[in-house]
Scaffold this active site. Sequence first.
Site, short mmCIF file in Angstrom:
data_model
loop_
_atom_site.label_atom_id
_atom_site.label_comp_id
_atom_site.label_asym_id
_atom_site.label_seq_id
_atom_site.Cartn_x
_atom_site.Cartn_y
_atom_site.Cartn_z
N ASN A 13 26.44 36.80 35.89
CA ASN A 13 26.33 35.37 35.56
C ASN A 13 25.96 34.68 36.87
O ASN A 13 26.79 34.60 37.78
CB ASN A 13 27.68 34.88 35.03
CG ASN A 13 27.71 33.45 34.56
OD1 ASN A 13 28.78 32.92 34.31
ND2 ASN A 13 26.58 32.78 34.43
N CYS A 75 33.59 26.51 34.55
CA CYS A 75 32.87 27.78 34.61
C CYS A 75 33.74 28.74 35.41
O CYS A 75 33.89 28.59 36.63
CB CYS A 75 31.50 27.62 35.26
SG CYS A 75 30.62 29.18 35.45
N CYS A 219 30.79 35.55 31.06
CA CYS A 219 31.30 34.18 30.99
C CYS A 219 32.80 34.24 31.23
O CYS A 219 33.55 34.73 30.38
CB CYS A 219 30.98 33.55 29.64
SG CYS A 219 31.64 31.86 29.45
N GLY A 220 33.23 33.76 32.40
CA GLY A 220 34.65 33.86 32.76
C GLY A 220 35.54 33.04 31.86
O GLY A 220 36.55 33.53 31.34
#
Length: 276
Positions: A13, A75, A219-220
């Site tokens: 990412n 994010c 995607c954390g």
Amino acid sequence: MHFHFSKMHGLGNDFMVVDCLTQNIFFSPDLIRRLADRHRGIGFDQLLVVEAPYDPETDFHYRIFNADGSEVEQCGNGARCFARFVRMKGLTNKTSISVSTKKGKMILKVEDDDQITVNMGEPVFEPNKIPFKATQAEKTYLLRVDDKTLFSGAVSMGNPHCVTVVDDVDAYDVDKYGQLVESHERFPERVNAGFMQIISPNEVKLRVYERGAGETQACGSGACGAVAVGIMQELLGEEVKVSLPGGDLHIVWQGPGKPLFMTGPATHVYDGQLSI
């Protein structure tokens, strides 16, 4: 306009990270879209901006912009890269870093093994705070999308997530259903769409179609939201390995009333400078 930046990624990412403490730059939505272009610009999923703290009790303010130019609240992968960036650039020597975001505060901790642990705060399930259109909070909601009814959970990790358990995430049409869920009418601010396959109570596979960015390598906050939904649906334990296309994250949540923790890597790719 001339400025310095770093290219970084968290499990694929990828981010453009800019220090706006020592540089004065205004990022318009049009400029962000041009920079995010992978053929004509730098190319990234999100732009991360380091600003002076808005709150005297924090070390920095953390801003996130999607590739489409929209500013978002959270994010998780970016937070880990943010922590590595501010230490790498000598903006702090702390190993526990407090940051404010558009929707709250986070603690970023640099571990001895160079991994970064992020205190993501407590997951939020109240529909009006996600936001999600529902009369009351439920563990599972029915979402009608195109030719399917999805049985999904909804949660905010500082940004909205819709999580759907599927049998085979590798074969699932994430692009099609991700777009449909992202823009579903019950999510007035759009939503990040996660599709999760449960391997065991302590391991899942996850793909995420991110709001404003499309499917990403990782995607954390999506991993955090997926585990939180899985725990609330009594499908997962307190410690879960989340395998994403870009790699693995470790998520720990002891349930309602407790903060959720995410641990994973943050990688510096290169430094650059631009004249716009």
